[in-house]
Design an enzyme around this catalytic site. Structure first.
Site, PDB file in Angstrom:
ATOM      1  N   GLU A 152       0.830  -1.211   0.000  1.00 15.91           N
ATOM      2  CA  GLU A 152       0.000   0.000   0.000  1.00 15.91           C
ATOM      3  C   GLU A 152       0.864   1.262   0.000  1.00 15.91           C
ATOM      4  O   GLU A 152       0.570   2.240  -0.681  1.00 15.91           O
ATOM      5  CB  GLU A 152      -0.908   0.029   1.237  1.00 15.91           C
ATOM      6  CG  GLU A 152      -2.055  -0.937   1.199  1.00 15.91           C
ATOM      7  CD  GLU A 152      -3.005  -0.679   0.069  1.00 15.91           C
ATOM      8  OE1 GLU A 152      -2.653  -1.016  -1.083  1.00 15.91           O
ATOM      9  OE2 GLU A 152      -4.088  -0.148   0.300  1.00 15.91           O
ATOM     10  N   THR A 205      -5.653   7.455  -5.089  1.00 22.90           N
ATOM     11  CA  THR A 205      -5.654   7.561  -3.619  1.00 22.90           C
ATOM     12  C   THR A 205      -4.601   8.553  -3.134  1.00 22.90           C
ATOM     13  O   THR A 205      -4.845   9.343  -2.214  1.00 22.90           O
ATOM     14  CB  THR A 205      -5.404   6.172  -2.998  1.00 22.90           C
ATOM     15  OG1 THR A 205      -6.469   5.330  -3.383  1.00 22.90           O
ATOM     16  CG2 THR A 205      -5.347   6.230  -1.477  1.00 22.90           C
TER      17      THR A 205
HETATM   18  N1  HSE Z   1      -8.246   4.971   4.200  1.00 19.05           N
HETATM   19  C1  HSE Z   1      -7.732   5.140   2.868  1.00 19.05           C
HETATM   20  C2  HSE Z   1      -8.085   6.537   2.394  1.00 19.05           C
HETATM   21  C3  HSE Z   1      -8.345   4.111   1.973  1.00 19.05           C
HETATM   22  O1  HSE Z   1      -9.227   6.949   2.594  1.00 19.05           O
HETATM   23  O2  HSE Z   1      -7.236   7.215   1.834  1.00 19.05           O
HETATM   24  C4  HSE Z   1      -7.933   4.214   0.553  1.00 19.05           C
HETATM   25  O3  HSE Z   1      -8.692   3.285  -0.225  1.00 19.05           O
END
Ligand code: HSE
Length: 330
Positions: A152, A205
């Site tokens: 990630e 993201t």
């Molecule tokens: N918690 C993370 C965000 C998840 O909201 O950036 C990304 O899928």
């Protein structure tokens, strides 16, 4: 985290490699909905579909190769030093002292990239579950979490666990703490359905994290942690009304919703059709609604898709219960 890696090492050393040369395995890992509206970076759950598949084969030559990626429109790197699947698998191999192994990986993307549905997590978890199974490592899958989080970090610059943990463990998961890593499996009411709509716009993201405010007001924090506690209580108490009224986000949604076409119109449509709750899946642009039955979930995805078509935006839709199993060998 140190302890987790140590335990994993012991376990893998105890169990002989199943993988003779040429041994291969095919693994599916599911998409996930992270944040679950109010729980930024700390809550997530897995769904039944979509998801990604990894085919992993033991080869003669030490090191990892990626021979094929399908379904990514050429967006993902075949270079094993740059791909999240191979990088996380390499970290795992180092920790169990098995860098002597040769591996070839095929990645079959069965879900959109940059969708907010944990696309990179599904690939990474499928890869880690594949190598764990090939090596006959019977440690708790939770031991793989630190390696999945490395993936990630590489994918979006931050090693959050709210996609990889539910993809790996299945079900509903709380990240109680990141340091030390403390992950809690939560119960959920049977019969809760999830309607997902992915509007075909790109929201990476990494960028969706950069636009979030870094400082918040105490009064907003109070509202938010009341809602998180309400949601977790609702899950334990199987109280769907409490779940619904707790799924409110005053910290992240007001900012990220600007990246999603007609977010508030879609919410109104979903809630008017009987949704329990509605919000952004992960960092978006996918949105999701909880419903009490499959028919309502299907109706919501249909009407939201029609709405998006009306503003010239294509979409994919999925209806699923919560996936309690996580990855599976195909
Ligand atoms: N918690 C993370 C965000 C998840 O909201 O950036 C990304 O899928």
């Amino acid at each position: 985290m140190e302890n987790s890696i140590q335990d994993l090492k012991i376990s893998a050393e105890k169990t002989p490699s199943l993988g003779g040369r040429g041994a291969s395995i095919s693994v599916f890992a599911p998409a996930t909905v992270a944040n679950v509206v109010c729980g930024f970076d700390v809550l997530g759950f897995a769904v039944n579909e979509p998801g990604d598949e990894v085919v992993m084969r033991i080869t003669n030559k030490p090191g990892i190769t990626i021979s094929k990626i399908t379904g990514d429109n050429g967006r993902l790197p075949l270079d094993p030093a740059k791909n999240t699947v191979s990088v996380s698998v390499q970290h795992y191999l180092q920790s169990v002292g098995r860098t002597d192994i040769g591996l070839d990986i095929e990645l079959h993307k069965k879900m959109p990239i940059g969708s907010g549905l944990g696309s990179s997590s599904a690939s990474t978890v499928a890869g880690l579950f594949a190598i764990k199974t090939l090596l006959g490592d019977d440690a708790d899958p939770a031991r793989l979490l630190p390696f999945a989080m490395k993936g990630e970090e590489m994918a979006c610059g931050h090693g959050h666990a709210d996609n990889v943990a539910p993809a790996l463990l299945g079900g509903f998961v709380l990240i109680r703490s990141y340091d030390p890593l403390d992950v809690v499996r939560l119960p959920h009411p049977a019969g809760l359905y999830c309607a997902i709509v992915f509007p075909d716009v790109d929201v990476p993201t990494r960028e969706a994290r950069q636009i979030i405010r870094n400082k918040i007001l105490m009064k907003d924090a109070v509202t938010q942690w009341g809602n998180i506690a309400g949601l977790v209580s609702g899950l334990f108490m199987q109280d769907i009304d409490l779940i619904g009224r707790s799924m409110k986000d005053i910290l992240v949604e007001p900012v990220r919703s600007m990246l999603i076409p007609d977010f508030y119109q879609m919410r109104e449509i979903a809630m008017n059709l009987g949704a329990v709750s509605f919000g952004i899946s992960g960092s978006g642009p996918s949105v999701f609604a909880f419903t009490r039955d499959e028919e309502t979930a299907k109706l919501i995805t249909k009407k939201l898709q029609q709405h998006l078509t009306g503003i010239q935006i294509g979409s994919n839709t999925y209806v699923s219960t919560i996936n309690d199993k996580g990855p599976r060998v195909l």
